[in-house]
Design a protein around this motif. Structure first.
Motif, PDB file in Angstrom:
ATOM      1  N   CYS A 180      -0.701   2.811   4.236  1.00 16.30           N
ATOM      2  CA  CYS A 180      -1.702   2.598   3.757  1.00 16.30           C
ATOM      3  C   CYS A 180      -1.319   1.678   2.482  1.00 16.30           C
ATOM      4  O   CYS A 180      -1.940   0.517   2.383  1.00 16.30           O
ATOM      5  CB  CYS A 180      -2.456   3.822   3.004  1.00 16.30           C
ATOM      6  SG  CYS A 180      -3.278   4.654   4.201  1.00 16.30           S
ATOM      7  N   HIS A 181      -0.115   1.917   1.790  1.00 14.06           N
ATOM      8  CA  HIS A 181       0.417   1.000   0.697  1.00 14.06           C
ATOM      9  C   HIS A 181       0.634  -0.169   1.206  1.00 14.06           C
ATOM     10  O   HIS A 181       0.467  -1.245   0.765  1.00 14.06           O
ATOM     11  CB  HIS A 181       1.532   1.806   0.030  1.00 14.06           C
ATOM     12  CG  HIS A 181       2.254   1.055  -0.756  1.00 14.06           C
ATOM     13  ND1 HIS A 181       1.644   0.730  -2.214  1.00 14.06           N
ATOM     14  CD2 HIS A 181       3.493   0.428  -0.896  1.00 14.06           C
ATOM     15  CE1 HIS A 181       2.768   0.099  -2.848  1.00 14.06           C
ATOM     16  NE2 HIS A 181       3.610  -0.187  -2.083  1.00 14.06           N
ATOM     17  N   LYS A 224      -2.031  -2.872   2.819  1.00  9.90           N
ATOM     18  CA  LYS A 224      -2.728  -3.465   1.636  1.00  9.90           C
ATOM     19  C   LYS A 224      -1.924  -4.911   1.257  1.00  9.90           C
ATOM     20  O   LYS A 224      -2.795  -5.677   0.904  1.00  9.90           O
ATOM     21  CB  LYS A 224      -2.810  -2.819   0.044  1.00  9.90           C
ATOM     22  CG  LYS A 224      -3.589  -1.619   0.184  1.00  9.90           C
ATOM     23  CD  LYS A 224      -3.619  -0.924  -1.213  1.00  9.90           C
ATOM     24  CE  LYS A 224      -4.591   0.366  -1.287  1.00  9.90           C
ATOM     25  NZ  LYS A 224      -4.534   0.997  -2.442  1.00  9.90           N
ATOM     26  N   GLU A 225      -0.641  -4.896   1.316  1.00 13.70           N
ATOM     27  CA  GLU A 225      -0.104  -6.049   1.287  1.00 13.70           C
ATOM     28  C   GLU A 225       0.110  -7.121   2.473  1.00 13.70           C
ATOM     29  O   GLU A 225       0.288  -8.174   2.378  1.00 13.70           O
ATOM     30  CB  GLU A 225       1.467  -5.840   0.892  1.00 13.70           C
ATOM     31  CG  GLU A 225       2.651  -6.960   0.400  1.00 13.70           C
ATOM     32  CD  GLU A 225       3.626  -6.619  -0.014  1.00 13.70           C
ATOM     33  OE1 GLU A 225       4.671  -7.614  -0.098  1.00 13.70           O
ATOM     34  OE2 GLU A 225       4.024  -5.659  -0.609  1.00 13.70           O
ATOM     35  N   PRO A 274      -2.167  -7.188   5.222  1.00 19.02           N
ATOM     36  CA  PRO A 274      -3.676  -6.972   5.842  1.00 19.02           C
ATOM     37  C   PRO A 274      -3.782  -7.132   7.404  1.00 19.02           C
ATOM     38  O   PRO A 274      -4.712  -6.464   8.223  1.00 19.02           O
ATOM     39  CB  PRO A 274      -4.538  -7.501   5.017  1.00 19.02           C
ATOM     40  CG  PRO A 274      -3.865  -8.801   4.715  1.00 19.02           C
ATOM     41  CD  PRO A 274      -2.463  -8.305   4.306  1.00 19.02           C
ATOM     42  N   ASN A 285      -3.467  -4.542   9.855  1.00 20.58           N
ATOM     43  CA  ASN A 285      -4.886  -3.645   9.939  1.00 20.58           C
ATOM     44  C   ASN A 285      -5.867  -4.177  10.502  1.00 20.58           C
ATOM     45  O   ASN A 285      -6.925  -3.855  10.326  1.00 20.58           O
ATOM     46  CB  ASN A 285      -4.936  -2.948   8.459  1.00 20.58           C
ATOM     47  CG  ASN A 285      -6.026  -1.684   8.540  1.00 20.58           C
ATOM     48  OD1 ASN A 285      -5.551  -0.968   9.305  1.00 20.58           O
ATOM     49  ND2 ASN A 285      -6.929  -1.845   7.680  1.00 20.58           N
ATOM     50  N   ASN A 320     -11.073  -3.893   5.127  1.00 18.48           N
ATOM     51  CA  ASN A 320     -10.719  -3.449   3.932  1.00 18.48           C
ATOM     52  C   ASN A 320     -10.464  -1.798   3.641  1.00 18.48           C
ATOM     53  O   ASN A 320     -11.080  -1.250   2.777  1.00 18.48           O
ATOM     54  CB  ASN A 320     -11.535  -4.037   2.963  1.00 18.48           C
ATOM     55  CG  ASN A 320     -11.836  -5.786   3.068  1.00 18.48           C
ATOM     56  OD1 ASN A 320     -10.494  -6.207   3.066  1.00 18.48           O
ATOM     57  ND2 ASN A 320     -13.002  -6.220   3.231  1.00 18.48           N
ATOM     58  N   ASP A 351      -6.711   5.656   3.083  1.00 11.54           N
ATOM     59  CA  ASP A 351      -6.260   5.039   1.998  1.00 11.54           C
ATOM     60  C   ASP A 351      -6.800   5.582   0.587  1.00 11.54           C
ATOM     61  O   ASP A 351      -6.350   5.471  -0.288  1.00 11.54           O
ATOM     62  CB  ASP A 351      -6.433   3.515   2.209  1.00 11.54           C
ATOM     63  CG  ASP A 351      -8.006   3.043   2.574  1.00 11.54           C
ATOM     64  OD1 ASP A 351      -8.823   3.702   3.331  1.00 11.54           O
ATOM     65  OD2 ASP A 351      -8.604   2.271   1.796  1.00 11.54           O
ATOM     66  N   SER A 352      -8.069   6.158   0.671  1.00 11.35           N
ATOM     67  CA  SER A 352      -8.581   6.769  -0.315  1.00 11.35           C
ATOM     68  C   SER A 352      -8.324   8.274  -0.549  1.00 11.35           C
ATOM     69  O   SER A 352      -9.027   8.886  -1.384  1.00 11.35           O
ATOM     70  CB  SER A 352     -10.121   6.406  -0.315  1.00 11.35           C
ATOM     71  OG  SER A 352     -10.813   6.973   0.801  1.00 11.35           O
ATOM     72  N   ASP A 384       1.980   2.308  -7.392  1.00  7.68           N
ATOM     73  CA  ASP A 384       1.396   1.050  -6.680  1.00  7.68           C
ATOM     74  C   ASP A 384       2.381  -0.057  -6.546  1.00  7.68           C
ATOM     75  O   ASP A 384       1.927  -1.259  -6.994  1.00  7.68           O
ATOM     76  CB  ASP A 384       0.057   0.908  -7.339  1.00  7.68           C
ATOM     77  CG  ASP A 384      -0.626  -0.186  -6.160  1.00  7.68           C
ATOM     78  OD1 ASP A 384      -0.153  -0.075  -4.847  1.00  7.68           O
ATOM     79  OD2 ASP A 384      -1.730  -0.816  -6.703  1.00  7.68           O
TER      80      ASP A 384
END
Length: 495
Positions: free
Chosen positions: A333-334, A337-338, A340, A343, A355, A378-379, A494
């Motif tokens: 997940c980390h 984000k970088e 995308p 995903n 997102n 991711d949350s 993060d």
């Protein structure tokens, strides 16, 4: 007046089909929506329902014929034979007057998005059996999961409309219950299936519940006498085999040496719908995506040390074990984000970026590979991820996953290391653009600060769709996963 039966719409880009099987013959009475025949295309199998009640007339397209969309298949004649199955009327005749009870339809439950049909694999009850509300009546198998059908009310099973082996659509009626007084249902219908002799070549698929029971008990399917349709092994057949006297086994022991070409040396078993779908999707993935795999390795020392230090406290507080999957899920997940595009997915000429991360966790089951999805991973916290993985894994092994639980994934993790895999190239799960393969943690000599030390190492493999993910993005993703696992504190900061 005659009614035409024509080829239904076969789907986008499909222009023809082959008539595989006719379920009715001229002169047979048919009910509205009763299945008349089955068509096969190069993509799916399509059942053709009767547009009206009546009598089966001329069959225009015989089995094996190739037909186009809207081609004439047969004619239905209206007349006295239009009554649905005569057996349905014969059953209540044996019941005392005024004691028939209220009829309750047993319908196919919701099968999930994009699933339009299922196959009746097992009936747990026979006509005439008493059932309690929510008691399981039968099991359906789709191309993704097995679905159990509970009784909508307490009563007696009065009629089975879809016997084992029947393919039904999402709105079909499976059976009828009598929810009032006692019903003397026609026993002639049920024993016919129960008394079916075992098929000599075993060219039928056993019930999923039976296969699971045989796998758990270590039974060879060839040693179980099937009483289902065409010799299909049912769950109660497995129970009977397990309860059989052990003394019966030695009687079969002194067997003559097998001659060359002996049929007993081979076993032909029809692929399950799930296995057919797995095969088709994997091949479609290879044919569609520009798939490439890049590799890296990760030193698991710090992750293993952190897990060892906190696993007891973690389990005591959260009631679930701390495994490696939560670390990998967090690390992915980390990294997503970088990068995308890993995903994302392709939709025509568009790229759809997500997102959020709906993480698919590939899991092996007795019936094949399934990929339950953890939404919004991711949350989620480590504990929430571990609980979700444990619950999904348990439901996958028991065949209880719903269609919704396997849809909507944006990225997948496959852990071949649990089976001892040292390195492999995972295949994409369309329409996803990335899948991470985890492997066995193995002690290996590594050069650290000019010294050779033994470290627990794991190979990582990222397969990605090169149409939207460049090599730089794929390598960056793997490096970020590696960094997060070699220094788990980066996940908290993060970084």
């Amino acid at each position: 007046m005659s009614i035409e039966v024509r080829v239904p719409t076969l789907g986008e880009s499909v222009t023809e089909a082959t008539v595989a099987t006719w379920f009715k013959k001229p002169g047979d009475a048919v009910a509205v929506d009763e299945m008349l025949c089955e068509l096969e295309t190069d993509k799916v199998t399509v059942e053709v329902p009767s547009p009206a009640a009546g009598v089966m007339g001329e069959i225009v397209a015989a089995e094996g014929e190739t037909v186009g969309v809207d081609a004439l298949l047969a004619m239905i004649g209206e007349g006295e034979g239009a009554a649905p199955a005569p057996a349905a009327k014969a059953a209540p005749a044996a019941a005392p007057a005024g004691d028939a009870g209220q009829a309750v339809d047993v319908m196919v439950p919701a099968l999930g998005e994009s699933v339009s049909e299922a196959t009746v694999s097992s009936w747990f009850k026979q006509v005439g059996d008493a059932v309690a509300q929510d008691e399981m009546l039968c099991e359906l198998e789709t191309d993704k999961v097995s679905v159990e059908v509970p009784a909508p009310a307490a009563g007696v099973l009065a009629e089975i409309l879809a016997p084992e082996g029947t393919t039904v659509d999402a709105t079909a009626k499976l059976a009828v219950l009598s929810s009032g007084g006692a019903v003397a249902a026609a026993p002639a219908a049920a024993p016919a299936a129960a008394a079916a002799p075992a098929a000599a070549g075993k060219d039928v698929e056993d019930a999923p519940s039976a296969k699971k029971a045989m796998a758990e008990a270590g039974l060879n399917p060839a040693d179980v006498q099937g009483t289902g349709r065409d010799g299909r092994v049912m769950k109660h057949d497995v129970a009977a085999a397990l309860a059989a006297p052990k003394a019966a086994a030695p009687a079969a022991a002194p067997a003559a040496p097998r001659a060359a070409g002996d049929p007993a040396r081979e076993e032909r078993v029809k692929m399950t719908r799930l296995r057919q779908t797995i095969a088709r999707r994997l091949k479609d993935s290879q044919n569609t995506a520009a798939m490439l795999t890049t590799y890296n390795e990760v030193d698991m020392t710090e992750t293993m040390a952190l897990r060892k230090e906190y696993k007891d406290l973690f389990e005591k507080k959260h009631g679930v074990r701390l495994g490696f999957m939560s670390f990998f899920t967090k690390a992915c997940c980390h990294a997503l984000k970088e990068v995308p595009e890993v995903n994302a997915e392709i939709d025509g000429t568009d790229i759809v970026y997500k997102n959020f991360v709906n993480m698919g966790i590939a899991a092996g089951t007795p019936t094949g590979l399934v990929v339950p999805v953890i939404n919004d991973a991711d949350s989620m916290s480590f504990a929430e991820i571990e609980k979700a993985i444990a619950e999904k894994g348990r439901r996958a092994r028991d065949g209880k996953l719903s269609m919704e639980e396997m849809q909507g994934g944006t990225f997948t993790i496959s852990n071949g290391g649990v089976y001892g895999s040292l390195m492999s190239s995972p295949i994409l799960n369309p329409p996803q653009s990335g899948i991470l393969g985890m492997h066995k943690i193995q002690d290996r000599p590594m050069a650290i600060n000019g010294e050779v030390v033994i470290r627990p190492m794991m190979y990582l493999a990222l397969s990605y769709d090169h149409r939207i993910v460049d090599g730089k993005g794929a390598v960056t993703f793997l490096v970020r996963v590696k960094e997060a696992l070699e220094d788990p504190r980066r996940l908290l900061m993060d970084l």
